[in-house]
Scaffold this active site. Sequence first.
Site, PDB file in Angstrom:
ATOM      1  N   SER A 102       0.858  -1.239  -0.025  1.00 35.00           N
ATOM      2  CA  SER A 102      -0.063  -0.118   0.200  1.00 35.00           C
ATOM      3  C   SER A 102       0.876   1.284  -0.260  1.00 35.00           C
ATOM      4  CB  SER A 102      -0.939   0.041   1.138  1.00 35.00           C
ATOM      5  OG  SER A 102      -1.614   1.250   1.066  1.00 35.00           O
ATOM      6  N   ARG A 106       0.632   4.236  -3.051  1.00 36.49           N
ATOM      7  CA  ARG A 106       0.555   5.524  -2.724  1.00 36.49           C
ATOM      8  C   ARG A 106       1.496   6.417  -3.240  1.00 36.49           C
ATOM      9  NH1 ARG A 106      -2.809   5.185   2.813  1.00 36.49           N
ATOM     10  NH2 ARG A 106      -3.458   2.997   2.844  1.00 36.49           N
ATOM     11  N   THR A 127       8.520 -13.053 -11.207  1.00 35.02           N
ATOM     12  CA  THR A 127       8.871 -11.892 -11.981  1.00 35.02           C
ATOM     13  C   THR A 127       7.639 -10.735 -11.476  1.00 35.02           C
ATOM     14  OG1 THR A 127       9.836 -13.077 -13.745  1.00 35.02           O
ATOM     15  CG2 THR A 127       8.547 -11.034 -14.189  1.00 35.02           C
ATOM     16  N   LEU A 128       8.216  -9.709 -11.520  1.00 36.95           N
ATOM     17  CA  LEU A 128       7.367  -8.210 -11.129  1.00 36.95           C
ATOM     18  C   LEU A 128       7.222  -7.566 -12.316  1.00 36.95           C
ATOM     19  CD1 LEU A 128       9.105  -7.418  -7.793  1.00 36.95           C
ATOM     20  CD2 LEU A 128       6.976  -8.942  -8.146  1.00 36.95           C
ATOM     21  N   GLU A 129       6.218  -7.090 -12.558  1.00 41.90           N
ATOM     22  CA  GLU A 129       5.791  -5.906 -13.613  1.00 41.90           C
ATOM     23  C   GLU A 129       5.636  -4.642 -13.115  1.00 41.90           C
ATOM     24  OE1 GLU A 129       2.478  -8.063 -14.165  1.00 41.90           O
ATOM     25  OE2 GLU A 129       3.140  -9.602 -15.749  1.00 41.90           O
TER      26      GLU A 129
END
Length: 191
Positions: A102, A106, A127-129
């Site tokens: 969170s 923000r 894997t992160l996008e």
Amino acid sequence: MLLSDRDIRAELASGRVTIDPFDPAMIQPSSIDVRLDKYFRVFENHRYPHIDPAVEQPDLTRLVETEGDEPFILHPGEFVLASTYEVIALPDDLAGRLEGKSSLGRLGLLTHSTAGWIDPGFTGHVTLELSNVATLPIKLWPGMKIGQLCLFRTSSPAEHPYGSPVYGSRYQGQRGPTPSRSWQNFHRTKI
């Protein structure tokens, strides 16, 4: 059913779920915080006139490693692939969902575009996008908390968990941020 901190600890203690490296301080009431690794895949926008999910485009991304204790700078509107520092392994009756933090949301950081689901049987870095929808650059520090992994118990064990030959499982055992392999089993229904 979403697992609580007690259930998460029990699954880790039994060895059915593995998170490596594991830090007990990362356990939250109903999730486990995961951290950012130091490898990123940046898009080489000049290599192809467009992205085609039906075709292998091996030069679409390039691997970048941050130097020493330096952050990676994600500029407004940019999209990069990254990965969790942790290697995660799930049994055949637990699925995962990766959510953003969170506090980072923000600031305008999106942790994944669409691929937050982790099938039962998966093993590897997630894997992160990453996308920056803010109007200022964001510093991404290797080792920082980047997301939270929620675990769900399925109604029964998967008959063919991720990694079994039935589904192809293109990303089983992936290490670091892994580029798209959509071309390997591209499906298109004639309309």
